[in-house]
Design an enzyme around this catalytic site. Structure first.
Site, PDB file in Angstrom:
ATOM      1  N   THR A 396       0.720  -5.305  -3.803  1.00 14.75           N
ATOM      2  CA  THR A 396       1.049  -5.200  -5.210  1.00 14.75           C
ATOM      3  C   THR A 396       1.308  -6.628  -5.657  1.00 14.75           C
ATOM      4  OG1 THR A 396       1.996  -3.008  -4.839  1.00 14.75           O
ATOM      5  CG2 THR A 396       2.782  -4.155  -6.774  1.00 14.75           C
ATOM      6  N   GLU A 416      -2.421  -0.465  -5.374  1.00 13.50           N
ATOM      7  CA  GLU A 416      -1.851   0.224  -4.206  1.00 13.50           C
ATOM      8  C   GLU A 416      -2.191  -0.484  -2.901  1.00 13.50           C
ATOM      9  OE1 GLU A 416       0.426   2.901  -1.917  1.00 13.50           O
ATOM     10  OE2 GLU A 416       0.544   1.965  -3.859  1.00 13.50           O
ATOM     11  N   GLY A 479       5.133  -2.233  -1.275  1.00 13.98           N
ATOM     12  CA  GLY A 479       5.321  -0.811  -1.018  1.00 13.98           C
ATOM     13  C   GLY A 479       6.797  -0.470  -1.067  1.00 13.98           C
TER      14      GLY A 479
END
Length: 581
Positions: A396, A416, A479
């Site tokens: 990201t 993602e 994440g």
């Protein structure tokens, strides 16, 4: 699905004569506007917009668009994100949720085959993993509501970078090599980033006229050009008939033009909490970032951490994070599909109860608590059991911008996984997300797939105020480790008293209620590691770099300090309009 040979359209050209990369400057202090990103070109784009009279919102979109070119495997218009904005004139914080949504074809069984969850990597590299992209709609809402410029102005710097090109860095080439198998599936992706099936080498210059074309169409036709025009048709075709190389196979998706045309961003109230005199503003659901950071900070607030040895304070940070993640994993998901007990989770009284569970020796696994008892809820809600941590990708990007008028943006957005689904949209040069794999593959669970639903996120762009004025911002990719990076940086800065550059660059420890804490290379065997092991902490066997954060600090003398990474993901670039002396 069997492969079909498809034309890649305007994809990319690669020039093998190296161009000098702009040297990263990870810390800068001055006046006027400020920006911190992991990309020199993106930071320069933001500063150019500020110098042209644009505000922080305009500059943030310009930086984000450029990151879509220079950091295409982490973010871009094929994905979505969360923007937190402080509006100086109104003295208020708002958020723009432009998280991807599940196509209307989705059901809770989307990632099950014969009753069993699909292999995660197989699910990622597929059209079935692609959610309806929200980034362009989010940018549109930001500019229309709070900006001063239009798409034509703010996309111009990114179009120039896409056309002129940018040099491949060591980390860009390394991470491409790690994902060669996924990129080898798709013809336009192979043409963009591989040569003879291998990653483009450092020093090569990448030009992406396809992405320049996409941005030019958006600049000309506005948000409808993306969601209703030729770009939308190209997205739907790529999802439903993935542009595979001969001999390759991948699962197809079922996305429609109506899915794109019906996509809506959400203007949401931020999640507000307090910590040692600061007001902490973060993202509400469907991001779990704001609530999880708030719960952990509320737990830590009951300790006099400044008076403790560092190892003891860090042990408490890890255990507070463990408890907060137990609740996060059990309860949090898209608020339009369930009534999550956020009020209870972020209450000080609930934190006091959770704090009682922390011992001098580290726990192995924490159970979810019962936050429903700590909010004014007269219903009898479902109380799900905590599940183990769902596999969540770590690629990201985060950026942060302020302007001379005091507006501030903290913005995290993503596609993602590294390289998303692996599918480059033919003719348009951008990668599509694999955001649907952020759902839990099986239930019952609040975060199972459903039509129109937004998968739970960990993104945690954060703005902190003190005495009613901006004090600092922080955010990161990574994440589920985003939450711990933001939490640990706040802990380092406020409780350990580190300057922000030291707080951001300190070794990261990420406890997410797993079997062991995630750590970075070089940490095992250190004095810090040995001290924490004395409290029963243990480490994952394979250390990896965690996050690539960016921050702003608003100093008492009126200056602003922009802070980016000093070593992770290369070296970040922090810029201010006028340098301090």
């Amino acid at each position: 699905m069997k492969a079909t040979a498809l034309a890649c359209g305007l994809a990319l050209s690669i020039v093998l004569q190296p161009l000098p990369a702009a040297a990263g400057t990870p810390v800068a202090t001055g006046t006027g506007g400020a920006v911190a990103t992991i990309s020199a070109q993106a930071s320069q784009s933001a500063l150019a917009i500020l110098d042209q009279g644009g505000n922080a919102i305009d500059a943030a979109v310009a930086a984000a668009a450029t990151l879509g070119v220079t950091d295409p495997f982490s973010c871009g218009i094929g994905g979505g994100g969360f923007m937190v904005i402080y509006l100086a004139r109104d003295k208020r914080v708002i958020t723009i949720d432009h998280r991807e949504t599940a196509p209307a074809s989705f059901t809770p069984h989307a990632f099950l085959e014969n009753g069993k969850p699909l292999d995660f990597d197989t699910a990622v590299a597929s059209g079935a993993a692609v959610g309806v992209p929200g980034t362009v709609r989010g940018w549109h809402e930001a500019l229309q509501r709070y900006g001063t410029m239009d798409f034509k102005q703010v996309l111009a710097p990114a179009i120039e970078v896409a056309n002129k090109g940018y040099p491949v860095t060591e980390i860009f080439s390394h991470l491409t090599a790690e994902n060669e198998r996924k990129f080898q599936l798709y013809a336009p992706t192979s043409a963009l980033y591989l040569r003879s099936g291998k990653a483009v080498q450092p020093g090569a210059v990448i030009r992406n006229p396809g992405m320049a074309r996409a941005y030019a169409e958006i600049a000309q036709g506005g948000v409808k050009a993306f969601y209703e025009g030729p770009i939308a048709r190209a997205i739907v075709a790529a999802v439903n008939t993935p542009p595979l190389n001969p001999g390759k196979t991948a699962r197809a998706g079922r996305m429609t033009m109506a899915d794109l045309a019906n996509y809506e961003a959400r203007i949401r109230q931020p999640l507000r909490s307090t910590y040692r005199g600061y007001e902490i503003y973060g993202m509400p659901l469907p991001s779990s970032g704001g609530a999880t950071v708030a719960e952990a900070l509320n737990i830590l607030e009951g300790y006099d951490l400044k008076a403790m040895p560092r190892a003891e304070a860090e042990h408490l940070y890890l255990e507070a994070s463990r408890l907060a993640f137990a609740d996060r994993n059990a309860y949090l998901a898209d608020p339009e599909y369930l009534d999550a007990p956020v009020a209870g989770i972020v209450s000080k009284a609930y934190a006091a109860e959770r704090r009682k569970l922390i011992k001098r020796q580290a726990a192995r696994s924490a159970h979810a608590g019962d936050p429903y008892s700590y909010q004014d809820d007269q219903s009898v809600p479902l109380r799900p059991q905590s599940k183990g941590l769902q596999l969540e990708n770590a690629h990201t990007t985060h950026l942060t911008v302020s302007d001379k008028d005091g507006n501030v943006v903290a913005y995290t957005f993503t596609i993602e996984s590294w390289g998303g689904s692996g599918i480059v949209v033919p003719g348009y040069g951008f990668l599509l997300n694999n955001e649907m794999t952020d759902f839990d593959f099986s239930g019952p669970h609040p975060n199972v797939p459903e039509a129109g639903k937004r998968p739970r996120s960990s993104m945690a762009p954060t703005i902190a105020l003190k005495d009613g004025k901006p004090a600092f911002t922080i955010g990161s990719p990574g994440g589920a480790t985003i939450i711990t990076t933001v939490l640990q940086t706040i802990f380092n800065y406020i409780d350990l008293g580190m300057p922000m550059d030291q707080a951001l660059n300190a070794p990261r420890l990420s406890e997410r209620n797993g079997d062991a804490t995630s750590i970075e290379p070089g940490f095992p065997g250190s004095a810090q590691a040995r001290a924490l092991q004395g409290f029963g902490q243990r480490w994952e066997a394979a250390p990896e770099e965690i996050g690539a954060a960016n921050a702003l600090v608003f100093n008492p003398d009126g200056t602003v300090t922009a802070v980016s990474e000093g070593k992770r993901h290369g070296v970040g670039t922090a810029l201010v309009q006028r340098r301090g002396h």
